[in-house]
Design a protein around this motif. Structure first.
Motif, short mmCIF file in Angstrom:
data_model
loop_
_atom_site.label_atom_id
_atom_site.label_comp_id
_atom_site.label_asym_id
_atom_site.label_seq_id
_atom_site.Cartn_x
_atom_site.Cartn_y
_atom_site.Cartn_z
N ILE A 121 0.34 -1.17 0.17
CA ILE A 121 -0.02 0.09 -0.22
C ILE A 121 0.83 1.62 -0.08
CG2 ILE A 121 -1.73 1.40 1.02
CD1 ILE A 121 -2.42 -1.16 2.05
N GLY A 122 2.51 1.45 0.98
CA GLY A 122 2.75 2.50 0.83
C GLY A 122 1.82 3.81 0.86
N ASN A 123 2.52 4.96 0.68
CA ASN A 123 1.07 5.45 1.54
C ASN A 123 -0.19 5.81 0.76
OD1 ASN A 123 3.40 6.71 3.24
ND2 ASN A 123 5.36 7.53 1.33
N ARG A 124 -0.51 4.80 -0.24
CA ARG A 124 -1.45 5.09 -1.03
C ARG A 124 -2.13 5.24 -0.64
NH1 ARG A 124 -1.06 0.95 -5.73
NH2 ARG A 124 0.14 -0.43 -3.90
N PRO A 125 -3.67 6.18 -0.72
CA PRO A 125 -5.19 5.98 -0.26
C PRO A 125 -5.77 4.44 -0.95
CG PRO A 125 -5.10 7.96 -1.71
CD PRO A 125 -3.53 7.50 -1.40
N MET A 126 -6.45 4.03 0.23
CA MET A 126 -7.04 2.56 -0.44
C MET A 126 -8.27 2.22 0.19
SD MET A 126 -4.51 1.44 -2.62
CE MET A 126 -4.47 -0.68 -2.59
N TRP A 127 -9.05 1.53 -0.50
CA TRP A 127 -9.90 0.92 0.30
C TRP A 127 -10.10 -0.42 0.13
CZ3 TRP A 127 -14.97 3.20 0.30
CH2 TRP A 127 -15.56 4.65 0.08
N PRO A 226 -7.29 1.05 -5.36
CA PRO A 226 -7.58 2.63 -5.65
C PRO A 226 -8.99 3.05 -4.97
CG PRO A 226 -6.72 1.24 -7.50
CD PRO A 226 -7.58 0.38 -6.65
N ASP A 227 -10.00 2.70 -5.57
CA ASP A 227 -10.84 3.18 -5.49
C ASP A 227 -12.61 2.60 -5.54
OD1 ASP A 227 -12.34 2.47 -8.15
OD2 ASP A 227 -10.44 3.25 -9.00
N PRO A 259 -10.71 4.56 2.20
CA PRO A 259 -9.36 5.00 2.79
C PRO A 259 -8.62 5.80 4.49
CG PRO A 259 -9.86 5.51 0.53
CD PRO A 259 -10.93 5.06 0.93
#
Length: 400
Positions: A121-127, A226-227, A259
């Motif tokens: 995931i890192g810093n990505r906003p994830m569902w 991601p969405d 997220p």
């Protein structure tokens, strides 16, 4: 299957279990004597010659930390030993599984799933979509599983025939009577986790090939997108797979996370870089503490037990649960949580709740007068704080 009758196979098995901490010293001496006397040989020879096992026993047990029941199975003690050895040898098929499957894998721990998810995931906003399969082990369709096993074990036909014989026998003893039922791969039997990995191997591989952030630990699954729209596509694909394999989702444990939400998986609560104990895990442990303290209080009153003896009893019990469980098959809290968490809020909450219930044993009430028993007195009775033990662990890590 011929490996069952070879002493070097059994010695390798003993060494592995000893190195993994699966034996107390007394248990190891007994097991070593069992192997040295070749006490396994008569049953191992019969199985190697194509004979099956006896009839498994079915029983219901309390689920840890809850009032719910679950169904488990076991064979005769000598047969369970053979099955444990077989489970050990089944690690030879480890390369058949996708890397996003974390249960029953050699050198793989549940905590690896949390770290892998965080890296992916890192810093990505994830569902995220999390699900739990209802009564997974006992719901597995043997008609679907056997062709998978036949393909996987094409190099060992006797091993496949052993499983075919075991899994198609729909007998079990229950309350002293023989019953006939569908019982899947039988939760509680040592080979069940491996068979459960085989059953959903296609699902794991599919999401791995699609480069989806995904992890499965037995019947617990979580995947990310991601969405929301993409997540709903993955959710639909998962539903299609479960229908194909005749499995059902436990609706009480199905969850979608945005997220901004902390997601929970395998007893952990994760938000950004923070990892703590999940809310569900805390509530289960509080339930165990509450029931144990009430039981001890009733025992104390009924048998005129000294207050300090009752308090020491509760402390000793949870010291074993948290730090030094006598059950060598069960991970203590320290071995499960300490290597992963980086927040102590959950530990602090459990500490506070346990202290309350220890003090309750003095008065039979939950009120301010309980605090006449201060923290120093609790320590004198043997109390060990989860938070303090965690910070000690950071200085001198234990091996999980």
């Amino acid at each position: 299957m011929n490996q069952l009758v070879r002493q070097e196979t059994w010695e390798e098995f003993l060494a592995y279990r000893l190195m993994k901490g699966r034996f107390t010293w007394h248990e190891f001496k007994d097991a070593d004597n069992y192997v040295e006397r070749e006490a396994y040989l008569p049953l191992a020879q019969r199985i190697a010659n194509g004979e099956g096992l006896g009839i498994p026993t079915k029983k219901t047990v309390n689920k840890m930390g809850t009032g719910k029941k679950r169904v488990v199975y076991s064979y005769a003690p000598d047969e369970m030993v053979i099955l444990k050895l077989l489970a050990f040898k089944l690690y030879d098929y480890d390369a058949c599984f996708a890397p996003n499957c974390y249960a029953f894998r050699r050198g793989v721990k549940a905590s690896d799933a949390i770290f892998a998810i965080r890296r992916a995931i890192g810093n990505r906003p994830m569902w995220a979509y999390k699900l739990d399969i209802h009564d997974y082990f006992n719901s597995i369709s043997i008609d679907i599983l056997l062709p998978m096993l036949a393909e996987m074990m094409a190099d060992d036909q006797p091993l496949y025939r052993f499983f075919e014989k075991m899994l198609t026998d729909n007998r079990a003893t229950y309350n002293g009577e023989v019953i006939y039922e569908h019982h899947g791969v039988m939760a509680g039997v040592p080979t069940a986790p491996f068979l459960a990995d085989v059953y959903l191997k296609e699902v794991d591989q599919y999401f791995h090939d699609q480069q989806v952030v995904y992890a499965r630990y037995s019947d617990d699954i979580i995947l990310f997108a991601p969405d929301r729209e993409t997540l709903m596509t993955y959710k639909s694909q998962m539903a299609d797979f479960l229908r194909k394999y005749r499995l059902e989702v436990n609706p009480d444990k199905e969850q979608i996370y945005s997220p901004d939400d902390a997601f929970e998986f395998l007893g952990f609560k994760c938000h950004a870089r923070d990892i703590d104990i999940s809310e569900a895990t805390k509530q289960k442990m509080k339930g165990k503490i509450r029931r144990a303290s009430r039981s001890l209080m009733r025992w104390k009153v009924r048998n005129h037990m000294e207050t300090e003896k009752a308090m020491k009893g509760l402390i000793h019990h949870f010291n074993r649960v948290f730090f030094e469980n006598d059950d060598t098959q069960t991970l203590t809290w320290s071995r499960w949580f300490f290597p992963v968490i980086n927040k102590t809020d959950g530990l602090r909450e459990i500490d506070h709740y346990l202290q309350q219930n220890i003090r309750y044993l003095r008065t039979g009430k939950h009120n301010k007068t309980n605090y006449k028993t201060d923290y120093a007195q609790l320590k004198q009775l043997g109390y060990r704080s989860l938070v303090n033990e965690y910070y000690s662990y950071l200085k001198f890590p234990i091996q999980p």
